[in-house]
Design a protein around this motif. Structure first.
Motif, PDB file in Angstrom:
ATOM      1  N   LYS A  57       0.828  -1.211   0.000  1.00 37.68           N
ATOM      2  CA  LYS A  57       0.000   0.000   0.000  1.00 37.68           C
ATOM      3  C   LYS A  57       0.863   1.262   0.000  1.00 37.68           C
ATOM      4  CE  LYS A  57      -4.123  -2.160   1.509  1.00 37.68           C
ATOM      5  NZ  LYS A  57      -4.994  -2.625   2.556  1.00 37.68           N
ATOM      6  N   LEU A  58       1.986   1.178   0.667  1.00 34.64           N
ATOM      7  CA  LEU A  58       2.880   2.333   0.702  1.00 34.64           C
ATOM      8  C   LEU A  58       3.430   2.644  -0.696  1.00 34.64           C
ATOM      9  CD1 LEU A  58       3.925   4.065   3.094  1.00 34.64           C
ATOM     10  CD2 LEU A  58       5.965   2.650   3.099  1.00 34.64           C
ATOM     11  N   LEU A  59       3.747   1.577  -1.416  1.00 33.15           N
ATOM     12  CA  LEU A  59       4.367   1.792  -2.731  1.00 33.15           C
ATOM     13  C   LEU A  59       3.365   1.917  -3.859  1.00 33.15           C
ATOM     14  CD1 LEU A  59       7.374  -0.711  -2.616  1.00 33.15           C
ATOM     15  CD2 LEU A  59       7.380   1.719  -2.119  1.00 33.15           C
ATOM     16  N   PHE A  60       2.284   1.147  -3.760  1.00 35.77           N
ATOM     17  CA  PHE A  60       1.395   1.061  -4.925  1.00 35.77           C
ATOM     18  C   PHE A  60       0.000   1.619  -4.686  1.00 35.77           C
ATOM     19  CE2 PHE A  60       4.358  -2.595  -5.069  1.00 35.77           C
ATOM     20  CZ  PHE A  60       5.197  -2.056  -6.021  1.00 35.77           C
ATOM     21  N   GLY A  61      -0.230   2.149  -3.492  1.00 38.54           N
ATOM     22  CA  GLY A  61      -1.513   2.807  -3.245  1.00 38.54           C
ATOM     23  C   GLY A  61      -2.473   1.950  -2.446  1.00 38.54           C
ATOM     24  N   GLY A  62      -3.399   2.633  -1.768  1.00 40.76           N
ATOM     25  CA  GLY A  62      -4.406   1.940  -0.965  1.00 40.76           C
ATOM     26  C   GLY A  62      -4.477   2.524   0.432  1.00 40.76           C
ATOM     27  N   GLN A  63      -5.527   2.160   1.142  1.00 38.03           N
ATOM     28  CA  GLN A  63      -5.751   2.678   2.493  1.00 38.03           C
ATOM     29  C   GLN A  63      -4.960   1.860   3.506  1.00 38.03           C
ATOM     30  OE1 GLN A  63      -8.421   5.046   3.663  1.00 38.03           O
ATOM     31  NE2 GLN A  63      -7.400   4.861   5.628  1.00 38.03           N
ATOM     32  N   ILE A  64      -4.125   2.519   4.257  1.00 36.23           N
ATOM     33  CA  ILE A  64      -3.415   1.843   5.349  1.00 36.23           C
ATOM     34  C   ILE A  64      -4.309   1.973   6.577  1.00 36.23           C
ATOM     35  CG2 ILE A  64      -1.340   1.830   6.772  1.00 36.23           C
ATOM     36  CD1 ILE A  64       0.168   3.014   4.364  1.00 36.23           C
ATOM     37  N   THR A  65      -4.962   0.878   6.916  1.00 41.92           N
ATOM     38  CA  THR A  65      -5.982   0.922   7.962  1.00 41.92           C
ATOM     39  C   THR A  65      -5.338   0.968   9.350  1.00 41.92           C
ATOM     40  OG1 THR A  65      -6.038  -1.479   8.086  1.00 41.92           O
ATOM     41  CG2 THR A  65      -7.551  -0.436   6.514  1.00 41.92           C
ATOM     42  N   LYS A  69      -1.759  -0.713  10.628  1.00 33.61           N
ATOM     43  CA  LYS A  69      -0.718   0.066  11.307  1.00 33.61           C
ATOM     44  C   LYS A  69      -0.354  -0.594  12.641  1.00 33.61           C
ATOM     45  CE  LYS A  69      -2.918   4.126  11.100  1.00 33.61           C
ATOM     46  NZ  LYS A  69      -3.201   5.546  11.239  1.00 33.61           N
TER      47      LYS A  69
ATOM     48  N   LEU B  15       6.266   0.661  -9.967  1.00 33.37           N
ATOM     49  CA  LEU B  15       6.710   1.624  -8.946  1.00 33.37           C
ATOM     50  C   LEU B  15       7.626   2.670  -9.552  1.00 33.37           C
ATOM     51  CD1 LEU B  15       7.414   2.676  -6.082  1.00 33.37           C
ATOM     52  CD2 LEU B  15       9.175   0.922  -6.012  1.00 33.37           C
ATOM     53  N   ARG B  20       0.463   4.726 -10.481  1.00 36.39           N
ATOM     54  CA  ARG B  20      -0.250   4.088  -9.382  1.00 36.39           C
ATOM     55  C   ARG B  20      -1.731   4.249  -9.614  1.00 36.39           C
ATOM     56  NH1 ARG B  20       2.509   4.553  -4.373  1.00 36.39           N
ATOM     57  NH2 ARG B  20       0.684   5.591  -3.552  1.00 36.39           N
ATOM     58  N   GLU B  22      -4.180   4.048  -7.304  1.00 35.39           N
ATOM     59  CA  GLU B  22      -4.877   4.855  -6.302  1.00 35.39           C
ATOM     60  C   GLU B  22      -3.873   5.471  -5.342  1.00 35.39           C
ATOM     61  OE1 GLU B  22      -7.226   2.805  -3.322  1.00 35.39           O
ATOM     62  OE2 GLU B  22      -6.403   0.900  -3.979  1.00 35.39           O
ATOM     63  N   ASP B  23      -4.350   6.428  -4.563  1.00 37.71           N
ATOM     64  CA  ASP B  23      -3.475   7.114  -3.621  1.00 37.71           C
ATOM     65  C   ASP B  23      -3.156   6.206  -2.430  1.00 37.71           C
ATOM     66  OD1 ASP B  23      -3.937   9.163  -5.294  1.00 37.71           O
ATOM     67  OD2 ASP B  23      -4.921  10.474  -3.851  1.00 37.71           O
ATOM     68  N   THR B  24      -1.982   6.391  -1.880  1.00 44.07           N
ATOM     69  CA  THR B  24      -1.689   5.816  -0.575  1.00 44.07           C
ATOM     70  C   THR B  24      -2.233   6.785   0.459  1.00 44.07           C
ATOM     71  OG1 THR B  24       0.299   4.713  -1.346  1.00 44.07           O
ATOM     72  CG2 THR B  24       0.165   5.187   0.999  1.00 44.07           C
ATOM     73  N   ARG B  25      -2.956   6.269   1.431  1.00 49.19           N
ATOM     74  CA  ARG B  25      -3.550   7.188   2.397  1.00 49.19           C
ATOM     75  C   ARG B  25      -3.719   6.528   3.762  1.00 49.19           C
ATOM     76  NH1 ARG B  25      -7.073   4.926  -0.934  1.00 49.19           N
ATOM     77  NH2 ARG B  25      -9.069   4.232  -0.103  1.00 49.19           N
ATOM     78  N   TRP B  26      -3.618   7.332   4.782  1.00 49.87           N
ATOM     79  CA  TRP B  26      -3.881   6.870   6.148  1.00 49.87           C
ATOM     80  C   TRP B  26      -4.230   8.072   7.006  1.00 49.87           C
ATOM     81  CZ3 TRP B  26       1.051   7.269   4.108  1.00 49.87           C
ATOM     82  CH2 TRP B  26       1.964   8.053   4.793  1.00 49.87           C
ATOM     83  N   TYR B 526      -0.972  10.605  -0.665  1.00 51.29           N
ATOM     84  CA  TYR B 526      -0.072  10.926  -1.788  1.00 51.29           C
ATOM     85  C   TYR B 526      -0.264   9.920  -2.903  1.00 51.29           C
ATOM     86  CZ  TYR B 526       3.109   7.205  -0.201  1.00 51.29           C
ATOM     87  OH  TYR B 526       3.641   6.001   0.154  1.00 51.29           O
TER      88      TYR B 526
END
Lengths: 404, 527
Positions: A57-65, A69, B15, B20, B22-26, B526
């Motif tokens: 998710k950090l590299l390719f996208g997505g929600q880090i829930t 974490k 990479l 990408r 979708e966005d990486t988000r938290w 981001y």
């Protein structure tokens, strides 16, 4: 880029034609190759603490829930690492000729390679601050120091000599720097006052950034020189390989800061709350960041040193082991050990257990094929990471050699 | 496994090519100061209307101009046409040699300026338009000269026009114009004793490089010159009688436009109208009406004063060459001679005025020595000098603020905003924030707790020490979403209260330090 390609082609043909002249007089014997083309590709990412789902998710996208974490937080310790590598190299070797009469056993080669490396080492508090925020540090100090982030990308054009029995080689390379970003925080202690009324940062850090406008392939943001060296050591039982020992000079549109200070932050100051603008806010906020100068800087290349046990082609089954280390890249010494098995005269497989680099303990497997003209192999350097979300990385390498 | 190997490779390639999906988000919880500022009276009141007294107390010095008086009412040059038709007094055809001048016609022309008697004029802009019709069968040159004029280079205004050959059946017409910008006219005529009069001359020649032409009494030329859109810059002489009525006009009165309600008891104030007459002629001014209108409350208060509805004489201005000393007249309004306190305490946001002016009401008493510079005529300003010494009771200020946020720029889900105030002003302040709908109307309020406490004061209501207080504003997720997606404008409302008597004086060194701290849940994002 076009000019460099032209130079490579000209060099190739001029040197090749010279080799043809030298070999024309040789009598016809059993077929032996005149040229060798080699290609290598290596890609891997890993972390000592971040699991694959998180890295993905950090590299390719997505929600880090929050759950993800928390899961990672349990695995973090005082010093954590994360890294990504993407390297490839192509080499052409003239096998029948030498350019130097005084070195009759050495053949020349020319090569082109590209190296990309993104790496970080960070504290547990930095992870918590980045992914949870500073509220949890109210009336506490977050220790963010001894953290390092480096992003490096360069190409190299190599000319070298290699012993005809392939025991030793030496190459010198022009380094074409594309991009460098280095954040090195020796100390960064962030104290959040009660109710968040103030933040205090004790900071000792160095920031080095190359030209943000030129980051692409063969960008020439920086330039340098590198050396590759390979030989057999200790009763010719081990192969020692040094790749990219050298420096790069970054001078074009660079940003640099080396700051040691204690910063008290109690808000971005604005002159008149009734007539402020976003521009004023951003300008004053930027004033809080470390002051950057356009001073150029020099970086040592992320030199790779490898020591592998040399395999014996006569043995059906034999142990394999070795060590790899990459300097200036937040890399842990990487140790591996395993076994190689000859399945037939053309097929070899191997399995190993590895620890270090950017990941913890992991399994690796590989398969290799060779004939008189072709040698090829593929290898997973993190088999466990390929199958498990909780794995801590992924890796793949491949090579191919064609003799003609 | 092969699939995974491929996945790994492709993923890494993706990479590094930065593509990408979708966005990486938290989400993070942030507790941080955001902005700080110091408010002084200079921030609250524009510098332009602030004046500082020797004891460092503050006076608002507010001026607004009454409707500008249009200079054209005083004096206007009408478009003036001069026509002439020329024939040849020859019964039998006559041959004219090349270069022969066959018309030379000086004439005097007069501007129709009503009762004004102008002997000198400088022109700001304007032009002379011509139309020449010729039946002469050869090219001719027409030279038009206005005597006793000077252009920007000091030369007499003269222009020559080339008109192609024409015939009786098919005459040639030449049409065009010349600018008169910057040309000065002596309007005393040929004798030097007349007014509004200029002398001009038309000369017509056969082309010296052309052929001889034969003309008779059947041939003619027709000339029409017209002075149009003449805007003078300066005139001298007797500029005549005129009058002017402006209004009723609604003038924005911004000094109190952010005050929405409440009462204020003003200790003292000085209010006056100043009229400055830059015209070199006697004038009179009459303020028919001055109405204070509070559009929020609907209350209106008309000024009651002896000057209302009565003519006030204005002395003529004096031209000293480099500048003009205007004739000044000042009309003072006090609580004794008017109801000005009621006019001001109405906290109006509009002033409605009607002004009437007369020029030379007594006729030509200067023996023709009037002057008029058209860029500066009669000015009238309404002045308020208001010492900030007052008692405020629930004085409600409102100010619309655009937070300039949207879903893209604002990553905050919800926030608790704390305003830490160190108040060095002798009044307390109650803060309220309202969300506004897309049309600017009130939509909802944000919950605000606490109030900014007044500084500590002595018996004279002078500040002895500042006081700290905290105001907290909760912005829940649904209201943040409203700000992001519907309207990012908010209405800030502050209600001020001072101590009761004696009147509280505001000094320039009073201040309020504000620090805005947020405890927020935000998304890091981001691509």
């Amino acid at each position: 880029m076009r000019a460099i390609t032209s130079i490579l082609i000209l060099t190739f043909f001029s040197l090749s034609s010279q080799g043809q002249l030298d070999t024309a007089s040789q009598s016809k014997k059993e077929w032996s190759p005149s040229y060798k083309i080699e290609a290598e590709f290596e890609a891997n990412y890993g972390s000592t603490d971040l699991n694959n789902e998180f890295i993905d998710k950090l590299l390719f996208g997505g929600q880090i829930t929050p759950e993800l974490k928390d899961k990672v937080l349990k695995r973090t310790n005082n010093r954590n690492r994360f890294g990504v590598e993407l390297n490839y190299e192509i080499k052409f070797t003239e096998l029948t000729d030498t350019l130097f009469p005084s070195l009759p056993a050495y053949r020349y080669y020319i090569g082109f390679g590209s190296y990309t490396n993104l790496s970080a080492s960070f504290t547990k508090d930095l992870y918590k601050l980045a992914f949870y925020g500073n509220t949890q540090f109210e009336n506490e100090t977050a220790q963010l120091g001894k953290s390092n982030f480096t992003s490096y990308k360069f190409e190299k054009i190599t000319f070298g000599l290699r012993h005809q029995n392939e025991s030793t080689s030496f190459g010198i390379s022009l380094i074409v720097g594309d991009q460098y970003s280095g954040f090195n925080f020796k100390q960064a202690d962030l104290f959040t006052f009660t109710d968040g009324t103030d933040l205090s940062l004790e900071y000792d850090g160095k920031i080095r950034l190359s030209d943000p406008e030129r980051r692409g392939f063969m960008a020439f943001s920086g330039a340098g020189i590198g050396i590759d060296f390979e030989t057999l050591v200790y009763k010719k039982m081990f192969r020692l390989k040094v790749t990219n020992l050298g420096v790069a000079f970054w001078k074009r549109n660079t940003s640099f800061s080396h700051t040691q200070e204690t910063k008290e932050f109690d808000g971005v100051e604005i002159s008149n709350v009734f007539s402020t603008s976003q521009e004023e806010f951003l300008e004053n906020a930027n004033g809080l960041l470390p002051e950057m100068t356009d001073q150029g800087f020099v970086t040592l290349l992320p030199t790779i040193i490898e020591l592998h046990k040399k395999t014996n082609p006569e043995l059906q089954s034999q142990p394999i082991y070795g060590i790899r280390y990459k300097f200036f890249s937040n890399y842990l010494p990487q140790l591996y050990g395993g076994i190689q098995q000859q399945l037939s005269s053309k097929f070899v497989v191997r399995g190993d257990i590895t620890w270090g680099g950017y990941s913890g303990l992991r399994l690796g497997v590989g398969a290799f094929y060779h004939t008189k003209r072709i040698q090829a192999g593929i290898q997973s350097t993190n088999l466990s990471g390929m199958f498990f979300q909780n794995g801590n990385g992924n890796g793949f390498s491949a090579f191919g050699t064609f003799l003609f | 496994m092969i699939r995974n190997l491929l996945t790994c490779t492709i993923a890494l390639l993706v990479l590094f090519s930065c593509k990408r999906k979708e966005d990486t988000r938290w989400d993070v919880e942030l507790l941080t100061p955001v902005v700080k500022t110091r408010l002084t009276i200079d921030d609250l009141v524009g510098d332009s209307i602030l004046s500082i007294n020797p004891d460092n107390s503050v006076t608002l010095d507010y001026t607004f101009g009454l409707s500008p008086i249009d200079e054209e009412f005083f004096f206007e040059i009408p478009d003036t046409t001069i026509t002439a038709s020329y024939g040849f007094p020859f019964l039998t055809p006559v041959t004219l040699a090349p270069g022969f001048q066959f018309i030379s016609d000086p004439s005097e022309n007069e501007f129709n300026l009503n009762d004004a008697k102008i002997d000198y004029m400088e022109i700001q802009s304007g032009e002379i338009a011509y139309k020449i019709t010729s039946e002469i069968p050869e090219r001719t040159f027409y030279t038009y000269t206005i005597f006793k004029t000077k252009d920007k280079r000091g030369n007499v205004f003269t222009k020559t026009i080339s008109v192609p050959a024409g015939t009786r059946s098919n005459p040639t017409t030449a049409i065009g114009s010349f600018k008169l910008d910057g040309v000065s006219f002596d309007l005393t005529g040929n004798s030097g004793t007349k007014f509004n009069t200029f002398e001009s001359e038309v000369l017509v020649n056969v082309d010296p490089a052309g052929s001889s032409v034969t003309v008779s009494n059947l041939d003619s030329v027709y000339i029409e010159n017209k002075l149009i859109s003449i805007k003078p810059k300066y005139v001298r002489g007797y500029i005549g009688k005129s009058s002017f009525l402006d209004g009723p006009t609604r003038n924005n009165f911004t000094i109190f436009d952010q005050i929405k309600s409440g009462t204020v008891d003003i200790d003292s104030l000085e209010i006056f109208t100043e009229v400055r007459n830059f015209v070199g002629a006697e004038a009179q001014l009459k303020l028919n009406q001055l109405l204070s209108v509070n559009t929020q409350t609907g209350n209106s208060v008309a000024l009651s004063h002896s000057s209302i509805g009565n003519w006030v004489n204005l002395n003529r201005g004096i031209d000293v060459g480099t500048s003009i000393f205007p004739g000044k007249t000042r009309i003072d309004y006090t609580t004794r001679n008017s109801n000005i306190d009621l006019v001001i305490e109405n906290l109006s946001d509009e002033m409605v005025t009607q002004v009437e002016t007369r020029l030379n009401p007594l006729g030509n008493i200067s023996s023709g020595n009037d002057f008029l510079y058209f860029d500066q005529v009669v000015e009238a300003d309404f002045h308020i000098k208001l010492p900030l010494r007052l008692v405020a009771n629930n004085l409600k200020f409102q100010q619309k603020i655009d937070l300039q946020i949207n879903e893209e720029s604002n990553p905050v889900h919800d926030a608790l905003v704390s305003i830490y105030a160190e108040n060095g002003f002798p009044f307390d302040a109650e803060v309220q924030l309202y969300l506004l709908d897309e049309w600017g109307g009130f939509y909802d309020s944000l919950v605000v707790t606490g109030r900014i406490q007044s500084a500590n004061t002595d018996a004279q209501n002078k500040v002895t020490s500042p006081v700290n207080s905290v105001v907290k504003i909760a912005i829940p997720e649904n209201k943040m979403e409203f700000l992001n997606t519907k309207n990012s404008e908010v209405m800030l409302q502050i209600i001020f209260n001072t101590n009761s008597l004696p009147h509280t004086t505001i000094y320039r060194d009073y201040y309020m330090d504000l620090k805005l701290v947020t405890d927020m849940n935000a998304e890091i994002n981001y691509r």
